[in-house]
Design a protein around this motif. Structure first.
Motif, PDB file in Angstrom:
ATOM      1  N   ASN A  67       0.820  -1.212   0.000  1.00  0.00           N
ATOM      2  CA  ASN A  67       0.000   0.000   0.000  1.00  0.00           C
ATOM      3  C   ASN A  67       0.854   1.263   0.000  1.00  0.00           C
ATOM      4  O   ASN A  67       0.462   2.281  -0.577  1.00  0.00           O
ATOM      5  CB  ASN A  67      -0.935  -0.005   1.208  1.00  0.00           C
ATOM      6  CG  ASN A  67      -2.004  -1.086   1.093  1.00  0.00           C
ATOM      7  OD1 ASN A  67      -2.166  -1.687   0.039  1.00  0.00           O
ATOM      8  ND2 ASN A  67      -2.706  -1.337   2.177  1.00  0.00           N
ATOM      9  N   ARG A  68       2.012   1.206   0.632  1.00  0.00           N
ATOM     10  CA  ARG A  68       2.894   2.374   0.608  1.00  0.00           C
ATOM     11  C   ARG A  68       3.398   2.631  -0.820  1.00  0.00           C
ATOM     12  O   ARG A  68       3.521   3.774  -1.251  1.00  0.00           O
ATOM     13  CB  ARG A  68       4.065   2.187   1.579  1.00  0.00           C
ATOM     14  CG  ARG A  68       4.837   3.481   1.783  1.00  0.00           C
ATOM     15  CD  ARG A  68       5.677   3.464   3.053  1.00  0.00           C
ATOM     16  NE  ARG A  68       6.176   4.813   3.339  1.00  0.00           N
ATOM     17  CZ  ARG A  68       5.492   5.745   3.979  1.00  0.00           C
ATOM     18  NH1 ARG A  68       4.272   5.482   4.414  1.00  0.00           N
ATOM     19  NH2 ARG A  68       6.010   6.942   4.192  1.00  0.00           N
ATOM     20  N   LEU A  69       3.691   1.553  -1.535  1.00  0.00           N
ATOM     21  CA  LEU A  69       4.071   1.716  -2.939  1.00  0.00           C
ATOM     22  C   LEU A  69       2.942   2.384  -3.723  1.00  0.00           C
ATOM     23  O   LEU A  69       3.171   3.303  -4.515  1.00  0.00           O
ATOM     24  CB  LEU A  69       4.401   0.350  -3.556  1.00  0.00           C
ATOM     25  CG  LEU A  69       5.768  -0.242  -3.199  1.00  0.00           C
ATOM     26  CD1 LEU A  69       5.832  -1.705  -3.606  1.00  0.00           C
ATOM     27  CD2 LEU A  69       6.885   0.540  -3.882  1.00  0.00           C
ATOM     28  N   HIS A  70       1.716   1.951  -3.493  1.00  0.00           N
ATOM     29  CA  HIS A  70       0.563   2.509  -4.204  1.00  0.00           C
ATOM     30  C   HIS A  70       0.286   3.959  -3.798  1.00  0.00           C
ATOM     31  O   HIS A  70       0.072   4.822  -4.662  1.00  0.00           O
ATOM     32  CB  HIS A  70      -0.687   1.664  -3.920  1.00  0.00           C
ATOM     33  CG  HIS A  70      -0.824   0.464  -4.792  1.00  0.00           C
ATOM     34  ND1 HIS A  70      -1.586   0.462  -5.937  1.00  0.00           N
ATOM     35  CD2 HIS A  70      -0.285  -0.773  -4.702  1.00  0.00           C
ATOM     36  CE1 HIS A  70      -1.520  -0.733  -6.505  1.00  0.00           C
ATOM     37  NE2 HIS A  70      -0.735  -1.503  -5.773  1.00  0.00           N
ATOM     38  N   ASP A  71       0.297   4.211  -2.499  1.00  0.00           N
ATOM     39  CA  ASP A  71      -0.245   5.481  -1.990  1.00  0.00           C
ATOM     40  C   ASP A  71       0.789   6.581  -1.787  1.00  0.00           C
ATOM     41  O   ASP A  71       0.447   7.764  -1.845  1.00  0.00           O
ATOM     42  CB  ASP A  71      -0.964   5.237  -0.654  1.00  0.00           C
ATOM     43  CG  ASP A  71      -2.149   4.289  -0.789  1.00  0.00           C
ATOM     44  OD1 ASP A  71      -2.679   4.176  -1.906  1.00  0.00           O
ATOM     45  OD2 ASP A  71      -2.524   3.662   0.223  1.00  0.00           O
ATOM     46  N   PHE A  72       2.041   6.201  -1.531  1.00  0.00           N
ATOM     47  CA  PHE A  72       3.030   7.213  -1.157  1.00  0.00           C
ATOM     48  C   PHE A  72       4.196   7.334  -2.136  1.00  0.00           C
ATOM     49  O   PHE A  72       4.833   8.385  -2.204  1.00  0.00           O
ATOM     50  CB  PHE A  72       3.588   6.921   0.251  1.00  0.00           C
ATOM     51  CG  PHE A  72       2.569   7.097   1.340  1.00  0.00           C
ATOM     52  CD1 PHE A  72       2.311   8.352   1.869  1.00  0.00           C
ATOM     53  CD2 PHE A  72       1.864   6.008   1.829  1.00  0.00           C
ATOM     54  CE1 PHE A  72       1.372   8.523   2.873  1.00  0.00           C
ATOM     55  CE2 PHE A  72       0.925   6.158   2.835  1.00  0.00           C
ATOM     56  CZ  PHE A  72       0.671   7.433   3.354  1.00  0.00           C
ATOM     57  N   ILE A  73       4.513   6.261  -2.836  1.00  0.00           N
ATOM     58  CA  ILE A  73       5.640   6.312  -3.779  1.00  0.00           C
ATOM     59  C   ILE A  73       5.153   6.924  -5.093  1.00  0.00           C
ATOM     60  O   ILE A  73       4.235   6.408  -5.726  1.00  0.00           O
ATOM     61  CB  ILE A  73       6.233   4.916  -4.020  1.00  0.00           C
ATOM     62  CG1 ILE A  73       6.753   4.333  -2.707  1.00  0.00           C
ATOM     63  CG2 ILE A  73       7.349   4.981  -5.062  1.00  0.00           C
ATOM     64  CD1 ILE A  73       7.847   5.156  -2.049  1.00  0.00           C
TER      65      ILE A  73
END
Length: 399
Positions: A238-244
């Motif tokens: 989710n961090r890849l999707h939402d923040f990266i």
């Protein structure tokens, strides 16, 4: 060198490992992370929460004890673990820390049954295993650096493109920040990506299959968003999707993995569930680029069309190449005659799937793999022709 008496002592612990192996490995991890918390940045803490890592280690220790007379029979398992270790930048010094806590855990869990002779035997066994593992991993590291554009450890890559493939899956195009070439890889392999998770204040690595054929310029991974998940595994995705964002830097390790496309003279059947298609996409694209004309059957299952990634690409390939056919299964009915309703059922297409001189590649959750592996073996398919990739620590012992 282990003595005969020491080998007998290790083998004598097999019943205990079968009964209480996970208790032992759970105690081991708790002990190790308490004394060496820096290792939390290396290990997948999500797999600590769901007990996958404890179970996988217990199975590995049991297998080693059972084959202590001839550890060479475990070479395929050793290679698979070694591939994962090199992708996580595991080094010989880590084995010393693990060994210290493993022997201590055996002593603390077994209590009075952990005699000095037994602990000496397991210490000798562990030294032997660590030597086998670190020696193999040294060979893998050397092979990585021998490649053009190869490296070991962590290398910064730029996310130059994020492409949404479905409502759940997004592809990330990764280019080396140093502007140099990227190492070749064998289709089916994966990368480790390392991000900092502020929620748990840890660096965390995760493996993602390479989802495009080798091209010498960039790597592509395709990641499923884990909606609503607060599990550390979901946090990374989710961090890849939402923040990266495009232009951001992320740490990447060199390609690794033993689930790879074989030199093909046989016809091929790919069987995938959900995001399990990602390594198979790389294999299929590579076969197309090679000019192979062997019959290829693509079988994929997912919930519905909205979550089905790469469907346009697959449709294009099957339209352009007569030797490629596909069979789709959607859990939810789509009213599309070209799509089967329900979970992947190989019995429905058995005449197409079960053919002589065929190699099979299966990727997806453990229950998905087990179901289709059982179907194929019951139909008389040679086990050596079935290749498997289970996401996460291995829990299957099929081949």
């Amino acid at each position: 060198m282990m003595t005969t008496a020491q080998k007998e002592l290790v083998k004598a612990t097999v019943p205990v490992l079968k009964e209480a192996g996970v208790i032992l490995t759970s105690h081991f991890y708790k002990r190790m992370f308490s004394h060496n918390p820096e290792l939390k940045h290396i290990f997948n803490m999500g797999n600590q929460q769901n007990n996958k890592q404890q179970t996988a280690l217990a199975m590995a220790v049991l297998a080693y004890a059972e084959h202590i007379e001839n550890p060479a029979v475990l070479l395929p398992v050793i290679d698979s673990i070694g591939q994962k270790h090199t992708s996580l930048d595991i080094r010989p010094e880590h084995y010393q820390i693990v060994g210290k806590h493993l022997i201590a855990a055996i002593s603390e869990v077994l209590g009075e049954a952990a005699t000095p002779d037994l602990l000496d035997a397991w210490t000798a066994a562990y030294i032997q295993l660590a030597g086998i593992m670190s020696g193999h991993e040294s060979t893998l590291y050397q092979a990585q650096t021998a490649k053009q554009g190869g490296w070991t450890g962590w290398r910064p890559f730029i996310v130059k493109q994020k492409v949404q493939e479905s409502t759940e899956i997004t592809s990330f195009y990764l280019y080396p920040a140093d502007g140099g070439p990227v190492a070749d890889f064998t289709p089916g392999q994966y990368l480790s990506v390392r991000l900092f998770l502020p929620e748990i204040n840890l660096l965390q690595p995760r493996q993602y299959s390479l989802s495009a054929a080798p091209n010498g310029k960039y790597y592509r991974i395709s990641v499923k968003k884990e909606r609503g998940s607060q599990h550390p595994d979901g946090m990374i995705s989710n961090r890849l999707h939402d923040f990266i964002k495009e232009g951001d830097l992320i740490d990447v390790s060199a390609p690794a993995g033993s689930f790879v496309l074989q030199p093909e003279s046989k016809q091929v059947v790919f069987i995938s569930g959900g995001v399990g298609q990602t390594p198979l996409i790389s294999m299929l694209e590579s076969l197309i680029q090679s000019g192979s004309q062997q019959p290829i059957t693509w079988i994929h299952g997912c919930r519905n069309r909205e979550v089905h990634a790469f469907q346009q690409q697959l449709q294009q390939w099957t339209t352009q190449h007569e030797h490629i056919s596909q069979h789709l299964f959607y859990d939810q009915h789509e009213g599309d005659a070209a799509v089967n309703t329900g979970y992947v059922d190989l019995e429905k297409i058995a005449d197409t799937v079960v053919q002589p001189d065929t190699r099979y590649y299966i990727c997806g959750p453990a229950v998905f793999i087990r179901k289709h592996y059982q179907f194929l073996t019951e139909k008389g398919v040679n086990r050596a022709d079935i290749h498997l990739e289970e996401f996460g620590p291995a829990s299957l012992q099929l081949n």
